[in-house]
Scaffold this motif. Structure first.
Motif, PDB file in Angstrom:
ATOM      1  N   VAL A  99      98.657 -56.325  33.355  1.00 50.61           N
ATOM      2  CA  VAL A  99      99.319 -56.934  34.514  1.00 50.61           C
ATOM      3  C   VAL A  99      99.561 -55.898  35.608  1.00 50.61           C
ATOM      4  N   VAL A 100      99.990 -54.699  35.227  1.00 48.19           N
ATOM      5  CA  VAL A 100     100.309 -53.711  36.267  1.00 48.19           C
ATOM      6  C   VAL A 100      99.029 -53.291  36.992  1.00 48.19           C
ATOM      7  N   LYS A 101      97.916 -53.222  36.270  1.00 45.17           N
ATOM      8  CA  LYS A 101      96.668 -52.863  36.955  1.00 45.17           C
ATOM      9  C   LYS A 101      96.293 -53.948  37.969  1.00 45.17           C
ATOM     10  N   ALA A 102      96.518 -55.195  37.601  1.00 46.38           N
ATOM     11  CA  ALA A 102      96.236 -56.300  38.539  1.00 46.38           C
ATOM     12  C   ALA A 102      97.186 -56.226  39.745  1.00 46.38           C
ATOM     13  N   LEU A 103      98.440 -55.874  39.495  1.00 48.21           N
ATOM     14  CA  LEU A 103      99.406 -55.788  40.602  1.00 48.21           C
ATOM     15  C   LEU A 103      99.009 -54.667  41.568  1.00 48.21           C
ATOM     16  N   VAL A 104      98.541 -53.562  40.998  1.00 46.31           N
ATOM     17  CA  VAL A 104      98.092 -52.446  41.842  1.00 46.31           C
ATOM     18  C   VAL A 104      96.902 -52.906  42.684  1.00 46.31           C
ATOM     19  N   SER A 105      95.963 -53.588  42.043  1.00 49.09           N
ATOM     20  CA  SER A 105      94.756 -54.033  42.733  1.00 49.09           C
ATOM     21  C   SER A 105      95.096 -55.008  43.867  1.00 49.09           C
ATOM     22  N   THR A 110      90.945 -60.155  41.567  1.00 52.04           N
ATOM     23  CA  THR A 110      92.085 -59.706  40.755  1.00 52.04           C
ATOM     24  C   THR A 110      92.681 -60.897  40.004  1.00 52.04           C
ATOM     25  N   ALA A 111      92.827 -62.010  40.704  1.00 49.55           N
ATOM     26  CA  ALA A 111      93.360 -63.220  40.055  1.00 49.55           C
ATOM     27  C   ALA A 111      92.404 -63.685  38.959  1.00 49.55           C
ATOM     28  N   GLU A 112      91.106 -63.673  39.259  1.00 50.60           N
ATOM     29  CA  GLU A 112      90.126 -64.138  38.249  1.00 50.60           C
ATOM     30  C   GLU A 112      90.157 -63.263  37.007  1.00 50.60           C
ATOM     31  N   MET A 113      90.232 -61.939  37.212  1.00 51.94           N
ATOM     32  CA  MET A 113      90.235 -61.031  36.057  1.00 51.94           C
ATOM     33  C   MET A 113      91.493 -61.216  35.218  1.00 51.94           C
ATOM     34  N   LEU A 114      92.607 -61.450  35.907  1.00 48.77           N
ATOM     35  CA  LEU A 114      93.859 -61.649  35.163  1.00 48.77           C
ATOM     36  C   LEU A 114      93.783 -62.930  34.324  1.00 48.77           C
ATOM     37  N   ILE A 160      92.460 -65.259  63.251  1.00 48.88           N
ATOM     38  CA  ILE A 160      93.188 -64.040  62.849  1.00 48.88           C
ATOM     39  C   ILE A 160      92.180 -63.097  62.170  1.00 48.88           C
ATOM     40  N   PRO A 161      92.383 -61.787  62.297  1.00 50.08           N
ATOM     41  CA  PRO A 161      91.431 -60.857  61.683  1.00 50.08           C
ATOM     42  C   PRO A 161      91.352 -61.082  60.181  1.00 50.08           C
ATOM     43  N   TYR A 162      90.141 -61.042  59.641  1.00 52.30           N
ATOM     44  CA  TYR A 162      89.951 -61.311  58.218  1.00 52.30           C
ATOM     45  C   TYR A 162      89.131 -60.183  57.608  1.00 52.30           C
ATOM     46  N   SER A 163      89.609 -59.674  56.491  1.00 53.08           N
ATOM     47  CA  SER A 163      88.854 -58.640  55.787  1.00 53.08           C
ATOM     48  C   SER A 163      88.173 -59.265  54.567  1.00 53.08           C
ATOM     49  N   GLU A 164      86.842 -59.262  54.574  1.00 56.76           N
ATOM     50  CA  GLU A 164      86.084 -59.805  53.427  1.00 56.76           C
ATOM     51  C   GLU A 164      86.435 -59.038  52.157  1.00 56.76           C
ATOM     52  N   TYR A 165      86.546 -57.707  52.279  1.00 55.38           N
ATOM     53  CA  TYR A 165      86.836 -56.885  51.106  1.00 55.38           C
ATOM     54  C   TYR A 165      88.199 -57.241  50.524  1.00 55.38           C
ATOM     55  N   ALA A 166      89.201 -57.368  51.410  1.00 57.95           N
ATOM     56  CA  ALA A 166      90.557 -57.664  50.934  1.00 57.95           C
ATOM     57  C   ALA A 166      90.607 -59.041  50.276  1.00 57.95           C
ATOM     58  N   GLY A 167      89.959 -60.020  50.920  1.00 59.38           N
ATOM     59  CA  GLY A 167      89.954 -61.380  50.363  1.00 59.38           C
ATOM     60  C   GLY A 167      89.257 -61.396  49.005  1.00 59.38           C
ATOM     61  N   ALA A 168      88.096 -60.726  48.938  1.00 61.86           N
ATOM     62  CA  ALA A 168      87.336 -60.718  47.679  1.00 61.86           C
ATOM     63  C   ALA A 168      88.118 -59.995  46.580  1.00 61.86           C
ATOM     64  N   LEU A 169      88.765 -58.886  46.931  1.00 61.11           N
ATOM     65  CA  LEU A 169      89.509 -58.123  45.920  1.00 61.11           C
ATOM     66  C   LEU A 169      90.709 -58.916  45.399  1.00 61.11           C
ATOM     67  N   ALA A 170      91.419 -59.577  46.314  1.00 60.61           N
ATOM     68  CA  ALA A 170      92.599 -60.361  45.898  1.00 60.61           C
ATOM     69  C   ALA A 170      92.165 -61.499  44.966  1.00 60.61           C
ATOM     70  N   ARG A 171      91.058 -62.160  45.312  1.00 64.99           N
ATOM     71  CA  ARG A 171      90.602 -63.278  44.474  1.00 64.99           C
ATOM     72  C   ARG A 171      90.074 -62.776  43.129  1.00 64.99           C
ATOM     73  N   ASN A 209      97.212 -65.592  44.336  1.00 67.06           N
ATOM     74  CA  ASN A 209      96.210 -65.062  45.281  1.00 67.06           C
ATOM     75  C   ASN A 209      95.118 -66.098  45.573  1.00 67.06           C
ATOM     76  N   TYR A 210      94.839 -66.982  44.595  1.00 63.44           N
ATOM     77  CA  TYR A 210      93.808 -68.004  44.831  1.00 63.44           C
ATOM     78  C   TYR A 210      94.096 -68.777  46.112  1.00 63.44           C
ATOM     79  N   THR A 211      95.324 -69.287  46.196  1.00 66.89           N
ATOM     80  CA  THR A 211      95.641 -70.097  47.385  1.00 66.89           C
ATOM     81  C   THR A 211      95.940 -69.216  48.593  1.00 66.89           C
ATOM     82  N   ALA A 212      96.492 -68.018  48.350  1.00 71.76           N
ATOM     83  CA  ALA A 212      96.757 -67.124  49.487  1.00 71.76           C
ATOM     84  C   ALA A 212      95.452 -66.824  50.222  1.00 71.76           C
ATOM     85  N   VAL A 213      94.389 -66.556  49.444  1.00 69.72           N
ATOM     86  CA  VAL A 213      93.105 -66.222  50.083  1.00 69.72           C
ATOM     87  C   VAL A 213      92.540 -67.458  50.805  1.00 69.72           C
TER      88      VAL A 213
END
Ligand SMILES: NC(=O)C1=CN([C@@H]2O[C@H](COP(=O)(O)OP(=O)(O)OC[C@H]3O[C@@H](n4cnc5c(N)ncnc54)[C@H](O)[C@@H]3O)[C@@H](O)[C@H]2O)C=CC1
Ligand SMILES: O=C(CO)COP(=O)(O)O
Ligand SMILES: [Zn+2]
Length: 352
Positions: free
Chosen positions: A227-233, A205-209, A192-203, A176-180
């Motif tokens: 891991v599954v909680k991170a995958l859900v997030s 999630t990677a940091e917490m993992l 392209i449309p960008y969601s701040e919330y989605a970007g922040a949540l994806a990043r 997710n680090y590089t995806a974001v």
């Protein structure tokens, strides 16, 4: 006048924990789904969990049907659709890894039926997403699909799955680090449309993992839980974005291209992890954070080299130089990296 609209489609019940497979009926009965359940699985997940889910529905007086699919393809989606129509299915349960779940959610979308996700491996973040990822010829589609109404993730089942599947799930999250970064880049350069919330949540999630890496250990059921909680997030981030972009950038294009070049290559998560080391290098050069990505992968035991993936160096370079052709998704690969640039990225980072 303000005319923006957004639809965020999320599951209603996310049930995670030890032995929760036995609560599948409860998770489903709350959803007011009617008719015959159709359990869609692939061979090993069917043995591990699919047959148990079928037995549970039988015991509860439902009239379940089942189908086992072998591969992820549009043909398989079509077979499930036809089978569901013949058996007059009322709703679908996808039991398995990423492929079985993708096929089921796409078939459910076409049929207009409810879908329940029952992962048997913590190997990918499609567990919750409303996306399906399927190859077709030279390309790979990321299509809108029916998001799960419920997710039943039994940590006992996930912990008993081969450990490499869990490290693949971790690597899918670390990517997710590089995806974001690609998501932001495409927003800046291509609007392209960008969601701040989605970007922040994806990043995040990677940091917490990565911060939990010490607790992610083979044989610990708690690892499956983390891991599954991170995958859900991460799946929720895709749902918020209405696109797989927060969790799928150039490193995913690289992996999708590897899937074409080496059909029985490595696991999706492992491939995107190795891709992420190189695309981080392409983003920021030798002084960038590619070492952090590599070290995070290494800490959870995911491969960081071509050899670790079991793929030869030439194929890695071919995949990196041609990955931009996989789909129309702007990333750091732009309109293609040269062979020299690919060799430099792969060799400086130690991937080859
Ligand atoms: N739709 C989305 O948002 C996303 C989709 N994906 C897709 O998911 C796929 C990758 O998912 P994977 O799970 O890695 O692949 P997969 O579904 O092929 O599973 C990998 C292997 O693990 C086996 N397996 C699963 N559970 C097991 C268990 N409990 N015990 C023993 N073996 C078990 C499967 O039989 C299979 O051989 C790719 O096609 C990828 O594109 C990945 C991430 C997100
Ligand atoms: O694997 C994914 C996110 O981890 C999504 O893949 P796609 O971009 O092919 O849908
Ligand atoms: Zn992925």
């Amino acid at each position: 006048m303000f005319e923006k609209t957004t639809w965020i489609r999320l599951p209603r019940n996310v049930v995670v924990g030890h032995g929760v497979l036995d609560q599948t009926i409860e998770a489903v009965s709350e959803l007011h789904l009617t008719g015959r359940p159709l359990v869609v699985s692939s061979p090993t997940p069917h043995q591990v969990a699919g047959s148990r889910v079928v037995a549970q529905f039988e015991d509860a007086g439902y009239d379940p049907d089942q189908i086992v699919i072998e591969e992820a393809s549009f043909d398989a989606v079509q077979r499930v659709i036809e089978y569901a129509e013949e058996s007059d299915a009322g709703f679908l349960l996808g039991v398995g890894g990423g492929k079985a779940i993708d096929i089921t959610k796409m078939a459910a979308d076409d049929l207009g039926l409810g879908f329940v996700s029952v992962p048997t491996a913590a190997s990918h973040d499609g567990i919750v997403s409303g996306r399906g990822s399927v190859p077709e010829g030279d390309t790979r589609h990321s299509v809108a699909a029916e998001p799960p109404l419920a997710v039943v993730a039994d940590t006992e089942v996930l912990a008993e799955a081969p450990w490499r599947l869990t490290t693949a799930g971790c690597a899918d999250i670390i990517s997710n680090y590089t995806a974001v970064r690609d998501y932001e880049l495409a927003h800046r350069l291509k609007n392209i449309p960008y969601s701040e919330y989605a970007g922040a949540l994806a990043r995040m999630t990677a940091e917490m993992l990565v911060d939990s890496a010490d607790s992610i250990k083979k044989g610990l059921e708690e690892s499956a839980w983390i891991v599954v909680k991170a995958l859900v997030s991460s799946g929720v981030a895709m749902s918020i974005a209405g696109s797989s972009r927060p969790a799928s950038g150039a490193e995913h294009l690289f992996s999708h291209q590897l899937d074409r070049l080496v059909p029985d290559g490595a696991l999706h998560g492992h491939q995107v992890g190795v891709g992420s080391i190189m695309t981080e290098y392409l983003h920021s050069g030798p002084k960038g954070k590619w070492r952090d990505v590599r070290d995070a992968l290494s800490a959870i035991g995911a491969p960081t080299t071509a050899a670790g993936l079991g793929i030869d160096d030439e194929t890695v370079i071919e995949a990196l130089t041609t990955a931009h052709r996989i789909r129309d998704r702007y990333t750091i690969l732009g309109d293609g990296v040269s062979e020299e640039a690919a060799i430099e990225a792969a060799s400086v980072t130690g991937v080859i």
